[in-house]
Design a protein around this motif. Structure first.
Motif, short mmCIF file in Angstrom:
data_model
loop_
_atom_site.label_atom_id
_atom_site.label_comp_id
_atom_site.label_asym_id
_atom_site.label_seq_id
_atom_site.Cartn_x
_atom_site.Cartn_y
_atom_site.Cartn_z
N LEU A 25 27.05 -40.89 105.68
CA LEU A 25 25.70 -41.38 105.90
C LEU A 25 25.48 -41.72 107.37
CD1 LEU A 25 23.05 -42.18 104.44
CD2 LEU A 25 24.02 -44.47 104.20
N GLY A 26 26.47 -42.33 108.00
CA GLY A 26 26.37 -42.70 109.40
C GLY A 26 26.26 -41.53 110.35
N VAL A 27 26.73 -40.39 109.94
CA VAL A 27 26.64 -39.19 110.78
C VAL A 27 25.25 -38.57 110.67
CG1 VAL A 27 27.56 -36.85 111.07
CG2 VAL A 27 29.11 -38.75 110.52
N ARG A 28 24.59 -38.71 109.56
CA ARG A 28 23.33 -38.00 109.29
C ARG A 28 22.07 -38.81 109.60
NH1 ARG A 28 24.99 -33.33 107.45
NH2 ARG A 28 26.69 -33.21 105.98
N VAL A 29 22.17 -40.14 109.70
CA VAL A 29 20.99 -40.97 109.98
C VAL A 29 21.31 -41.96 111.09
CG1 VAL A 29 20.12 -40.74 107.61
CG2 VAL A 29 21.52 -42.71 108.22
N ASN A 30 20.28 -42.55 111.69
CA ASN A 30 20.51 -43.50 112.77
C ASN A 30 21.09 -44.82 112.24
OD1 ASN A 30 18.40 -45.49 112.24
ND2 ASN A 30 16.93 -43.96 112.96
N SER A 31 21.58 -45.64 113.14
CA SER A 31 22.30 -46.85 112.74
C SER A 31 21.43 -47.87 111.99
CB SER A 31 22.96 -47.51 113.95
OG SER A 31 21.98 -47.87 114.90
N LYS A 32 20.17 -48.02 112.39
CA LYS A 32 19.29 -48.96 111.68
C LYS A 32 19.04 -48.52 110.24
CE LYS A 32 16.55 -51.15 115.31
NZ LYS A 32 15.18 -51.36 115.81
N LEU A 33 18.82 -47.24 110.06
CA LEU A 33 18.58 -46.71 108.72
C LEU A 33 19.83 -46.83 107.86
CD1 LEU A 33 16.66 -45.43 106.73
CD2 LEU A 33 17.12 -43.21 107.79
N SER A 47 25.03 -51.43 90.28
CA SER A 47 24.14 -50.27 90.20
C SER A 47 24.86 -49.01 90.66
CB SER A 47 22.90 -50.48 91.08
OG SER A 47 22.07 -51.48 90.56
N GLN A 48 24.34 -47.88 90.23
CA GLN A 48 24.78 -46.58 90.74
C GLN A 48 23.73 -46.12 91.73
OE1 GLN A 48 25.11 -44.32 87.12
NE2 GLN A 48 27.32 -44.64 87.06
N TYR A 49 24.17 -45.50 92.83
CA TYR A 49 23.26 -45.08 93.88
C TYR A 49 23.45 -43.61 94.19
CZ TYR A 49 22.75 -50.06 94.64
OH TYR A 49 22.50 -51.39 94.47
N TYR A 50 22.34 -42.93 94.39
CA TYR A 50 22.34 -41.52 94.76
C TYR A 50 21.33 -41.34 95.88
CZ TYR A 50 24.59 -41.15 90.25
OH TYR A 50 25.44 -41.32 89.20
N TYR A 51 21.62 -40.44 96.81
CA TYR A 51 20.65 -40.24 97.87
C TYR A 51 20.44 -38.77 98.17
CZ TYR A 51 24.25 -39.34 101.46
OH TYR A 51 25.28 -38.82 102.21
N LYS A 52 19.31 -38.53 98.81
CA LYS A 52 18.92 -37.19 99.24
C LYS A 52 18.38 -37.35 100.65
CE LYS A 52 15.46 -33.64 98.33
NZ LYS A 52 14.40 -33.19 97.41
N ILE A 53 18.79 -36.49 101.54
CA ILE A 53 18.30 -36.51 102.92
C ILE A 53 17.57 -35.22 103.20
CG2 ILE A 53 18.93 -36.53 105.36
CD1 ILE A 53 21.38 -38.19 104.60
N ASN A 54 16.34 -35.34 103.70
CA ASN A 54 15.59 -34.21 104.25
C ASN A 54 15.51 -34.45 105.74
OD1 ASN A 54 15.08 -33.07 101.77
ND2 ASN A 54 13.05 -33.93 101.59
N LYS A 55 16.01 -33.52 106.52
CA LYS A 55 16.05 -33.72 107.97
C LYS A 55 15.49 -32.50 108.67
CE LYS A 55 19.04 -35.67 111.41
NZ LYS A 55 20.21 -36.46 111.61
N THR A 56 14.54 -32.74 109.58
CA THR A 56 14.00 -31.69 110.44
C THR A 56 14.20 -32.14 111.88
OG1 THR A 56 11.77 -32.63 110.51
CG2 THR A 56 12.25 -31.10 108.70
N ASP A 57 13.71 -31.36 112.83
CA ASP A 57 13.85 -31.74 114.24
C ASP A 57 13.13 -33.04 114.56
OD1 ASP A 57 15.41 -29.55 114.86
OD2 ASP A 57 13.70 -28.31 115.46
N SER A 58 12.01 -33.31 113.88
CA SER A 58 11.19 -34.46 114.23
C SER A 58 11.22 -35.61 113.23
CB SER A 58 9.74 -34.01 114.42
OG SER A 58 9.25 -33.47 113.22
N GLU A 59 11.80 -35.41 112.05
CA GLU A 59 11.72 -36.44 111.02
C GLU A 59 12.96 -36.42 110.13
OE1 GLU A 59 8.33 -38.01 107.98
OE2 GLU A 59 8.77 -35.86 107.88
#
Length: 110
Positions: A25-33, A47-59
């Protein structure tokens, strides 16, 4: 573990149990996120946690599903950020997400 990766239009999508990917997660998103997501995850270890990341150049969008069988709830946490460290956040019960989907489908909204 459920995992899907799609690459196209410079978008990367990952589904995984979050317990297995804290460092990823730390590699794919900024530190605050990353910190915001980990605060949610650490708040309720039952709880169980699952995530999905959509990443483009601007968002970057991160969708986190929190499922708690003991307490009987499922919450969708939505994060969005641009090239800055700041992010937007919303949370909504999965039942409400389903209601929005049904409403849009009935109205013919894509």
């Amino acid at each position: 573990m459920l995992k899907s990766i799609y690459e196209g239009c410079r978008t990367l999508v990952i589904y995984r149990q979050i317990e297995e990917v804290r460092t990823e997660l730390g590699v794919r998103v900024n530190s605050k996120l990353k910190q915001a997501v980990l605060e949610i995850v650490n708040a309720d270890p039952s709880s169980q946690y699952y995530y999905k990341i959509n990443k483009t150049d601007s968002e970057t969008q991160l969708f986190l599903i929190e499922r708690n069988y003991t307490e009987g709830y499922c919450i969708c946490h939505c994060f969005s950020t641009d090239v800055t460290e700041d992010y937007a956040y919303e949370s909504i019960p999965l039942t409400s997400v389903r209601t929005f989907y049904t409403m849009a489908e009935e109205l013919g909204i894509d």
